[in-house]
Design a protein around this motif. Structure first.
Motif, PDB file in Angstrom:
ATOM      1  N   ASN A  88       0.706  -1.430  -0.082  1.00 55.33           N
ATOM      2  CA  ASN A  88       0.064   0.152  -0.387  1.00 55.33           C
ATOM      3  C   ASN A  88       0.915   1.062   0.174  1.00 55.33           C
ATOM      4  O   ASN A  88       0.962   2.480   0.312  1.00 55.33           O
ATOM      5  N   GLU A 118      -9.536 -10.994  -3.530  1.00 53.89           N
ATOM      6  CA  GLU A 118     -10.215  -9.960  -4.471  1.00 53.89           C
ATOM      7  C   GLU A 118      -9.445  -9.037  -3.806  1.00 53.89           C
ATOM      8  O   GLU A 118      -9.479  -7.693  -5.265  1.00 53.89           O
ATOM      9  N   ARG A 119      -8.115  -8.517  -3.635  1.00 49.21           N
ATOM     10  CA  ARG A 119      -7.344  -7.810  -3.588  1.00 49.21           C
ATOM     11  C   ARG A 119      -6.796  -7.268  -5.179  1.00 49.21           C
ATOM     12  O   ARG A 119      -6.703  -5.915  -4.904  1.00 49.21           O
ATOM     13  N   ASN A 120      -5.764  -8.541  -5.407  1.00 48.34           N
ATOM     14  CA  ASN A 120      -5.234  -8.300  -6.353  1.00 48.34           C
ATOM     15  C   ASN A 120      -6.225  -7.940  -7.394  1.00 48.34           C
ATOM     16  O   ASN A 120      -5.732  -7.491  -8.730  1.00 48.34           O
ATOM     17  N   LEU A 121      -7.299  -8.839  -7.257  1.00 42.71           N
ATOM     18  CA  LEU A 121      -8.325  -8.756  -9.028  1.00 42.71           C
ATOM     19  C   LEU A 121      -8.546  -7.122  -8.655  1.00 42.71           C
ATOM     20  O   LEU A 121      -8.947  -6.453 -10.152  1.00 42.71           O
ATOM     21  N   ARG A 122      -8.619  -6.330  -7.819  1.00 47.10           N
ATOM     22  CA  ARG A 122      -9.165  -4.973  -7.960  1.00 47.10           C
ATOM     23  C   ARG A 122      -8.045  -3.927  -8.157  1.00 47.10           C
ATOM     24  O   ARG A 122      -7.731  -2.859  -9.361  1.00 47.10           O
ATOM     25  N   PHE A 123      -6.678  -4.748  -8.066  1.00 39.88           N
ATOM     26  CA  PHE A 123      -5.021  -4.475  -7.998  1.00 39.88           C
ATOM     27  C   PHE A 123      -5.321  -4.075  -9.675  1.00 39.88           C
ATOM     28  O   PHE A 123      -5.002  -3.152 -10.417  1.00 39.88           O
ATOM     29  N   TYR A 124      -5.164  -5.081 -10.344  1.00 43.40           N
ATOM     30  CA  TYR A 124      -5.162  -5.710 -11.759  1.00 43.40           C
ATOM     31  C   TYR A 124      -5.893  -4.449 -12.314  1.00 43.40           C
ATOM     32  O   TYR A 124      -6.158  -4.132 -13.314  1.00 43.40           O
ATOM     33  N   ARG A 125      -7.722  -4.436 -11.993  1.00 45.01           N
ATOM     34  CA  ARG A 125      -8.603  -4.189 -12.993  1.00 45.01           C
ATOM     35  C   ARG A 125      -8.181  -2.759 -13.165  1.00 45.01           C
ATOM     36  O   ARG A 125      -8.418  -1.839 -13.881  1.00 45.01           O
ATOM     37  N   LYS A 126      -8.034  -2.143 -11.666  1.00 41.33           N
ATOM     38  CA  LYS A 126      -7.394  -0.197 -11.522  1.00 41.33           C
ATOM     39  C   LYS A 126      -6.011  -0.185 -12.760  1.00 41.33           C
ATOM     40  O   LYS A 126      -6.313   1.055 -13.287  1.00 41.33           O
ATOM     41  N   GLU A 130      -8.681  -7.199 -17.827  1.00 47.00           N
ATOM     42  CA  GLU A 130     -10.046  -7.476 -17.699  1.00 47.00           C
ATOM     43  C   GLU A 130     -10.083  -9.168 -17.692  1.00 47.00           C
ATOM     44  O   GLU A 130      -9.044  -9.394 -18.217  1.00 47.00           O
TER      45      GLU A 130
END
Length: 159
Positions: A88, A118-126, A130
């Motif tokens: 972070n 979920e944290r990783n998925l948010r990180f990559y989507r940001k 996709e």
């Protein structure tokens, strides 16, 4: 902080970092025998010889790392790790930006993570990645594959 290509001499430090960073993933899935935790020094040295390994260092300490290699027009990114006490702070974002820059000729970037990460998925989507497929590994784990097409490659600032 300095981001640069890691050398074979950095392999023990990167392996220790990887094991520390992946403990939280192992907890999510209740599985401590995942490959990043069981990888040996000999095995990671093979990765160093066949992939570009970047390291992020603060005052000489390796605090983050990421690996990548190109096959055809795709850059495969893996094992993005940051020591838990340094997370972070934008280190992962800077490592992702650097690996994408180093493989700027790629038509697309591909990586994967677990469905419960979920944290990783948010990180990559940001960062413009996709989901393009999922693969069931066990009853408790589905891998989520994400991609970013070259046209979607944008520079993201660190939070």
């Amino acid at each position: 902080m300095i981001i640069e290509q890691a050398s074979l001499e950095d392999a023990p430090a990167v392996l220790a970092l990887q094991k520390a960073a992946y403990r939280s993933e192992a907890e999510i899935y209740g599985n401590y025998s995942i490959p990043p935790l069981t990888q040996t020094l000999d095995e990671i040295e093979v990765d160093f010889r066949s992939q570009l390994v970047l390291k992020a260092s603060i005052e000489g300490r390796v605090v983050g790392s990421v690996r990548g290699y190109a096959d055809g027009g795709t850059c495969f990114i893996g094992r993005l790790v940051v020591y838990p006490e340094f997370q972070n702070q934008g280190i992962g974002s800077q490592l992702m930006e650097e690996i994408e820059t180093r493989f700027g000729h790629a038509e697309r970037f591909e990586l994967f993570t677990g469905n419960k990460s979920e944290r990783n998925l948010r990180f990559y989507r940001k960062r413009g990645y996709e989901v393009f497929k999922t693969e069931s590994v066990t009853g408790n784990l589905t891998l989520v594959y994400l991609e970013k097409r070259c046209g979607a490659l944008t520079r993201t600032g660190t939070p």
